[in-house]
Design an enzyme around this catalytic site. Structure first.
Site, PDB file in Angstrom:
ATOM      1  N   THR A 220      38.090  88.452  46.535  1.00  0.00           N
ATOM      2  CA  THR A 220      38.068  88.426  45.076  1.00  0.00           C
ATOM      3  C   THR A 220      37.939  86.980  44.640  1.00  0.00           C
ATOM      4  OG1 THR A 220      39.263  89.149  43.088  1.00  0.00           O
ATOM      5  CG2 THR A 220      40.610  88.309  44.888  1.00  0.00           C
ATOM      6  N   GLY A 221      37.379  86.763  43.482  1.00  0.00           N
ATOM      7  CA  GLY A 221      37.234  85.391  42.986  1.00  0.00           C
ATOM      8  C   GLY A 221      35.799  85.091  42.623  1.00  0.00           C
TER       9      GLY A 221
ATOM     10  N   SER B 182      38.085  92.298  33.619  1.00  0.00           N
ATOM     11  CA  SER B 182      37.147  91.859  34.661  1.00  0.00           C
ATOM     12  C   SER B 182      36.661  93.016  35.531  1.00  0.00           C
ATOM     13  CB  SER B 182      37.819  90.810  35.542  1.00  0.00           C
ATOM     14  OG  SER B 182      39.049  91.308  36.027  1.00  0.00           O
TER      15      SER B 182
ATOM     16  N   THR C 108      37.824  90.742  40.519  1.00  0.00           N
ATOM     17  CA  THR C 108      37.538  91.974  41.251  1.00  0.00           C
ATOM     18  C   THR C 108      38.797  92.669  41.747  1.00  0.00           C
ATOM     19  OG1 THR C 108      35.730  90.655  42.137  1.00  0.00           O
ATOM     20  CG2 THR C 108      36.070  92.821  43.107  1.00  0.00           C
TER      21      THR C 108
ATOM     22  N   THR D 253      33.971  95.440  40.052  1.00  0.00           N
ATOM     23  CA  THR D 253      34.049  94.324  39.108  1.00  0.00           C
ATOM     24  C   THR D 253      33.029  94.494  37.990  1.00  0.00           C
ATOM     25  OG1 THR D 253      34.019  91.901  38.946  1.00  0.00           O
ATOM     26  CG2 THR D 253      32.336  92.893  40.311  1.00  0.00           C
TER      27      THR D 253
ATOM     28  N   ARG E 239      22.831  88.775  36.596  1.00  0.00           N
ATOM     29  CA  ARG E 239      23.639  88.194  37.674  1.00  0.00           C
ATOM     30  C   ARG E 239      24.466  89.283  38.378  1.00  0.00           C
ATOM     31  NH1 ARG E 239      29.239  88.011  39.265  1.00  0.00           N
ATOM     32  NH2 ARG E 239      29.615  86.063  40.366  1.00  0.00           N
TER      33      ARG E 239
HETATM   34  N1  GLY Z   1      33.979  88.451  42.636  1.00  0.00           N
HETATM   35  C1  GLY Z   1      33.312  89.134  41.624  1.00  0.00           C
HETATM   36  C2  GLY Z   1      32.120  88.452  41.123  1.00  0.00           C
HETATM   37  O1  GLY Z   1      31.952  87.265  41.326  1.00  0.00           O
HETATM   38  O2  GLY Z   1      31.312  89.111  40.491  1.00  0.00           O
END
Ligand code: GLY
Length: 316
Positions: free
Chosen positions: A224-225, A50, A173, A191, A201
């Site tokens: 993060t998330g 990730s 992240t 990330t 995106r």
């Molecule tokens: N938290 C990282 C993302 O949604 O790209």
């Protein structure tokens, strides 16, 4: 008076990077160097799918990377949708230090990296490409945040750096906050975005105030998330602004997470964790749901920790 240094990072995949960055920070090194080193080591780890080189590609098979650094509102830098350079946090630091800008995107960010003499690299690891090819057999399994049909599960941290999305895609992240001996707060996050994301995106991680915010007077916070949940509420800025108004890091983080809980129609894949630190080094970490862990380095050493609180504790 010299501050007692601290380093906090998201997810147990940062345990070794924090342990390696800690001695320099403990011995008086810069907090910005520490958070950059932590993110860079995770970006380099092909086992983390990730972040960085091992990150999962977008729907079309292209890996794009996002990252930022921040010291204060006048000193922050960010890059997003980087396609040819593997260390977005180091690139973001160069944006901060060598340009009058805050954020460079896409081909422009890659061109800036070329101009700065950074080496380019093919970004998709063999493992990430193999996972993407497998994913293409299941076309409904799209985008962590907004997919319909197939319902992926949220990430759960094994506590040993293991990658534990039950459906085989990694967690999230890497975010790091530090306080160095000079009393300087610093933050960074990096990330590859959500797995198999819609091309183009960009999530919360590289956007100042969303995935990261640092203000020397008030404190620092990073998230993060699922980026879309954080972006809708400017969560990192929200946490720091509450601390500026006198809230403890605990109250500020829990208020921000409860706002997310109450504002969104949460789906099984959704997770957000936020860590915060005051200018004096008091810290707090909480997650929306179980499964998140932090890494902490301080005078007691480096260790993986459970979050201080979970906002929706019943869900496993
Ligand atoms: N938290 C990282 C993302 O949604 O790209």
């Amino acid at each position: 008076m010299a501050a007692s240094p601290k380093l906090v990072s998201t997810w147990s995949f940062a345990e070794r990077p924090c342990a390696e960055a800690w001695p320099a920070l403990r011995d008086g090194g810069s907090g910005l160097d520490a958070v950059e080193a932590v993110c860079r080591a995770v970006e380099d780890d092909p086992g983390v799918d990730s972040v960085g080189f091992g990150g999962l590609p977008d729907r079309d098979g292209a890996v794009t990377l996002d990252g930022c650094v921040m010291l204060d509102p006048c000193r922050c830098g960010s890059v997003c949708a980087v396609e040819r350079h593997p260390y977005p946090v180091s690139l973001a630091r160069l944006v901060m230090e060598r340009t009058p800008h805050v954020m460079l995107a896409g081909p422009g960010a890659d061109r800036f990296a070329d101009e700065q003499g950074l080496a380019e690299a093919a970004l998709c690891s063999e493992e990430a490409r193999a996972k993407w090819l497998r994913w293409k057999q299941r076309p409904h399994d799209v985008d962590q945040s907004r997919d319909a049909g197939y319902v992926p599960r949220r990430p759960v941290d094994s506590g040993t750096g293991g990658v534990l999305y039950p459906d085989g895609s990694g967690h999230d992240t890497v975010c790091a906050l530090s306080l160095d001996r000079s009393g300087t707060l610093a933050g960074a996050c990096s990330t590859s975005g959500t797995p198999y994301k819609t091309p183009g995106r960009v999530g919360d991680a590289p956007i100042i105030g969303h995935g990261l915010y640092v203000d020397p007077e008030a404190g620092a916070a990073t998230a993060t998330g699922t980026g879309e949940l954080v972006m809708g509420l400017c969560s990192s800025f929200h946490v720091v602004e509450q601390m500026r108004c006198g809230a403890s890091p605990r109250d500020a983080v829990l208020t921000a997470l409860r706002r997310i809980r109450d504002a969104f129609d949460l789906r099984p894949v959704h997770q957000v964790a936020i860590i915060a630190m005051t200018p004096g080094g008091e810290r707090f970490a909480a997650a929306l749901r179980p499964g998140y862990k932090s890494v902490v380095s301080d005078e007691s050493g480096t260790r993986v920790e459970e979050p201080d609180e979970v906002v929706i504790p019943g869900e496993r």
